[in-house]
Every structure is written in structure tokens, then in C-alpha cells.
Write a protein that holds these residues in place. Sequence first.
Motif, PDB file in Angstrom:
ATOM      1  N   ARG A  72       1.842   8.899   4.960  1.00 30.37           N
ATOM      2  CA  ARG A  72       2.234   8.473   6.301  1.00 30.37           C
ATOM      3  C   ARG A  72       1.296   7.407   6.855  1.00 30.37           C
ATOM      4  O   ARG A  72       1.741   6.370   7.368  1.00 30.37           O
ATOM      5  CB  ARG A  72       2.242   9.687   7.229  1.00 30.37           C
ATOM      6  N   ASP A  73      -0.004   7.654   6.778  1.00 23.34           N
ATOM      7  CA  ASP A  73      -0.968   6.773   7.430  1.00 23.34           C
ATOM      8  C   ASP A  73      -1.381   5.570   6.585  1.00 23.34           C
ATOM      9  O   ASP A  73      -1.601   4.474   7.116  1.00 23.34           O
ATOM     10  CB  ASP A  73      -2.233   7.562   7.797  1.00 23.34           C
ATOM     11  N   LEU A  74      -1.505   5.771   5.288  1.00 22.64           N
ATOM     12  CA  LEU A  74      -2.009   4.713   4.412  1.00 22.64           C
ATOM     13  C   LEU A  74      -0.907   3.992   3.639  1.00 22.64           C
ATOM     14  O   LEU A  74      -1.139   2.934   3.067  1.00 22.64           O
ATOM     15  CB  LEU A  74      -3.021   5.283   3.409  1.00 22.64           C
ATOM     16  N   GLY A  75       0.286   4.609   3.607  1.00 24.17           N
ATOM     17  CA  GLY A  75       1.350   4.046   2.785  1.00 24.17           C
ATOM     18  C   GLY A  75       1.165   4.368   1.316  1.00 24.17           C
ATOM     19  O   GLY A  75       1.696   3.684   0.435  1.00 24.17           O
ATOM     20  N   TYR A  76       0.417   5.426   1.041  1.00 31.28           N
ATOM     21  CA  TYR A  76       0.110   5.812  -0.341  1.00 31.28           C
ATOM     22  C   TYR A  76       1.334   6.378  -1.045  1.00 31.28           C
ATOM     23  O   TYR A  76       2.023   7.245  -0.520  1.00 31.28           O
ATOM     24  CB  TYR A  76      -1.013   6.852  -0.330  1.00 31.28           C
ATOM     25  N   GLN A  77       1.609   5.865  -2.228  1.00 30.72           N
ATOM     26  CA  GLN A  77       2.693   6.371  -3.072  1.00 30.72           C
ATOM     27  C   GLN A  77       2.198   6.365  -4.519  1.00 30.72           C
ATOM     28  O   GLN A  77       2.080   5.291  -5.118  1.00 30.72           O
ATOM     29  CB  GLN A  77       3.954   5.504  -2.948  1.00 30.72           C
TER      30      GLN A  77
ATOM     31  N   VAL B 227      -7.074   4.122  -7.421  1.00 28.28           N
ATOM     32  CA  VAL B 227      -7.412   2.737  -7.066  1.00 28.28           C
ATOM     33  C   VAL B 227      -6.462   2.218  -5.989  1.00 28.28           C
ATOM     34  O   VAL B 227      -6.889   1.559  -5.030  1.00 28.28           O
ATOM     35  CB  VAL B 227      -7.366   1.833  -8.316  1.00 28.28           C
ATOM     36  N   ASP B 228      -5.187   2.538  -6.123  1.00 28.91           N
ATOM     37  CA  ASP B 228      -4.212   2.140  -5.098  1.00 28.91           C
ATOM     38  C   ASP B 228      -4.602   2.706  -3.734  1.00 28.91           C
ATOM     39  O   ASP B 228      -4.527   2.002  -2.708  1.00 28.91           O
ATOM     40  CB  ASP B 228      -2.808   2.619  -5.466  1.00 28.91           C
ATOM     41  N   ALA B 229      -5.016   3.971  -3.712  1.00 32.80           N
ATOM     42  CA  ALA B 229      -5.393   4.614  -2.448  1.00 32.80           C
ATOM     43  C   ALA B 229      -6.627   3.945  -1.841  1.00 32.80           C
ATOM     44  O   ALA B 229      -6.698   3.734  -0.620  1.00 32.80           O
ATOM     45  CB  ALA B 229      -5.654   6.097  -2.675  1.00 32.80           C
ATOM     46  N   LEU B 230      -7.583   3.602  -2.684  1.00 35.01           N
ATOM     47  CA  LEU B 230      -8.797   2.944  -2.192  1.00 35.01           C
ATOM     48  C   LEU B 230      -8.471   1.577  -1.585  1.00 35.01           C
ATOM     49  O   LEU B 230      -8.996   1.216  -0.525  1.00 35.01           O
ATOM     50  CB  LEU B 230      -9.801   2.787  -3.332  1.00 35.01           C
TER      51      LEU B 230
ATOM     52  N   GLN C 123     -10.478   9.082   9.831  1.00 37.89           N
ATOM     53  CA  GLN C 123      -9.720  10.200   9.267  1.00 37.89           C
ATOM     54  C   GLN C 123     -10.163  10.537   7.841  1.00 37.89           C
ATOM     55  O   GLN C 123     -10.819   9.747   7.172  1.00 37.89           O
ATOM     56  CB  GLN C 123      -8.226   9.845   9.252  1.00 37.89           C
ATOM     57  N   ALA C 124      -9.768  11.744   7.404  1.00 40.36           N
ATOM     58  CA  ALA C 124      -9.987  12.185   6.027  1.00 40.36           C
ATOM     59  C   ALA C 124      -8.625  12.390   5.371  1.00 40.36           C
ATOM     60  O   ALA C 124      -7.685  12.877   6.014  1.00 40.36           O
ATOM     61  CB  ALA C 124     -10.793  13.478   5.989  1.00 40.36           C
ATOM     62  N   TYR C 125      -8.527  12.030   4.077  1.00 36.20           N
ATOM     63  CA  TYR C 125      -7.247  12.109   3.373  1.00 36.20           C
ATOM     64  C   TYR C 125      -7.407  12.729   1.985  1.00 36.20           C
ATOM     65  O   TYR C 125      -8.308  12.337   1.229  1.00 36.20           O
ATOM     66  CB  TYR C 125      -6.636  10.712   3.209  1.00 36.20           C
ATOM     67  N   LEU C 126      -6.536  13.656   1.676  1.00 36.85           N
ATOM     68  CA  LEU C 126      -6.432  14.162   0.311  1.00 36.85           C
ATOM     69  C   LEU C 126      -5.628  13.160  -0.507  1.00 36.85           C
ATOM     70  O   LEU C 126      -4.566  12.705  -0.076  1.00 36.85           O
ATOM     71  CB  LEU C 126      -5.730  15.524   0.297  1.00 36.85           C
ATOM     72  N   ILE C 127      -6.160  12.809  -1.676  1.00 35.40           N
ATOM     73  CA  ILE C 127      -5.499  11.853  -2.558  1.00 35.40           C
ATOM     74  C   ILE C 127      -5.250  12.535  -3.899  1.00 35.40           C
ATOM     75  O   ILE C 127      -6.185  12.998  -4.559  1.00 35.40           O
ATOM     76  CB  ILE C 127      -6.354  10.587  -2.772  1.00 35.40           C
ATOM     77  N   ALA C 128      -3.986  12.589  -4.300  1.00 30.25           N
ATOM     78  CA  ALA C 128      -3.623  13.241  -5.553  1.00 30.25           C
ATOM     79  C   ALA C 128      -2.324  12.641  -6.066  1.00 30.25           C
ATOM     80  O   ALA C 128      -1.667  11.856  -5.377  1.00 30.25           O
ATOM     81  CB  ALA C 128      -3.467  14.751  -5.352  1.00 30.25           C
TER      82      ALA C 128
END
Length: 249
Positions: free
Chosen positions: A221-226, A128-131, A143-148
Amino acid sequence: PEQYYWDVNVGGTKIMLEESVKAGTVKKFIYCSTCGVHGNVEVRPGTEESPIKPADYYQQTKYEAEPIVTEYFTKGLLKTVILRPAAIYGPGDPERFFLIYKRVAGGTFLIFGNGKTTYHPLYIDNLVDALVLAMAPGKGEGQAYLIADEQFVEIEDLVKRVGQALGVAVKCPHYPVWPVVLAGHLVEKLCKPFKISPPIHPRRVDWYRQNRAFNIAKAKRDLGYQPKVGLDEGLRRTGEWYRKEGYLK
């Protein structure tokens, strides 16, 4: 299954893209693909540039929709982002991970193969954070991103950590994997004419033999995903939900 997945993943995506353009108010189109488009990851951890090798109809049709989404971006029709989630789990999931929890709760989990196949979970809150991050203006467009989650694990380790989350000492006897692979294909074919959901099928068996392990640096890097929720905490929360809802006695 081929037509069903094509209708949902490819046909459905086309319709949503067209309707988004017609509406004229859609700020960004986020397509939820799957890490499965990369198939068995031979060089681990995989990245967005890893070979595309979908292993079943679901993964194949998920990928077939990706170039369609990208085309709308390159033509300037929509701002788009493609996310490729890993194995989603957490409260609210009564299916895939529940099968693991149910067997672990019984004290024995059969491992077909050596148990060292890698698996990459993704806790629902992290997805949900990534979305939400992907929705931000100017983030990840085209772009395409792997989310895990931060951590991938071997499947036997995952099973034992589920046991720890439930407070169960689980035994993991090992058996050869190929008889189960053959059984999965056979049962699926036998059930198909009768439109019966097979109790065992190739996608389920692949859990024992297809490696999933990914590098999420691009999304960071691009989305700030943590990813904020770690594996053990996520497994604990999920186990508590199963018990609260009566899935586990």
C-alpha cells in the motif's frame, strides 16, 4: 555474540545516523532490521503490529536499533524508513539456503519435528526492489515495513520444492526436535571458550520450530511493493547459481 551483535546493529547504526546528520546531504536513512524481531509468530500471518518477541541476540539488537532510528525521524533530524526483511535467499548466498540445497542434493533431508513450521522466504531481487522503492521521496517515512515474498510455506514443503528445483527426489525422515534443541545450546556453550564456530547452535535449530509468516499489505500500500519473483522461480535460479559456481556437483 552479544557484544558483537550490539556493536554491529546498535552501535553501528548510531554511528551511521550521526554521520548522516553531520554530512547534511543524506536524503533518507533506510534501516535494514529483520522480521525476526517478531520472534515466533503465533497468529499468522503476522503484521508490523504483531508482538515484538526477539528470540536471540541478533534479533534483539536489530530491534534495539529501531527506536533509535525512529527518534531521529521524530526529532526532524532525518527522514527514515525501517524495513524488516524475511528470510533472504538467492544467487550470491553461500550460507543459509546453501545448507538446504546441499542436503537436498544428497537426496535426504532430516526433518526435526512435524515439518509444518512456516517459513517466509524473500528472494534477493524482491528485497532490492523494496529498498529502491523505500528511497523514493515521501514514501514510508517514519514507518516500519515487513518485506517478504508473496508466499510463505511449511518447511517440509520448502525442502521438497528445493528438490524440484534441483531435479532431486528428496526423502524427509522425521525425528523429535527437542534433543536437537538441547544439543544446539550445549554445543554453542562448549565452543564459545575456544572461539570456535559451532556446527549446530540455537538459531539454526529454531528453523524447525519458529513460525515465520507475514502479511505484506502495508508495504504494498505505502511503498508500491510487489514481489515479482515467485518462490519456485527463485529456487530454480538459486539452484542454477549454486551449480554454476561449483557449490553443488
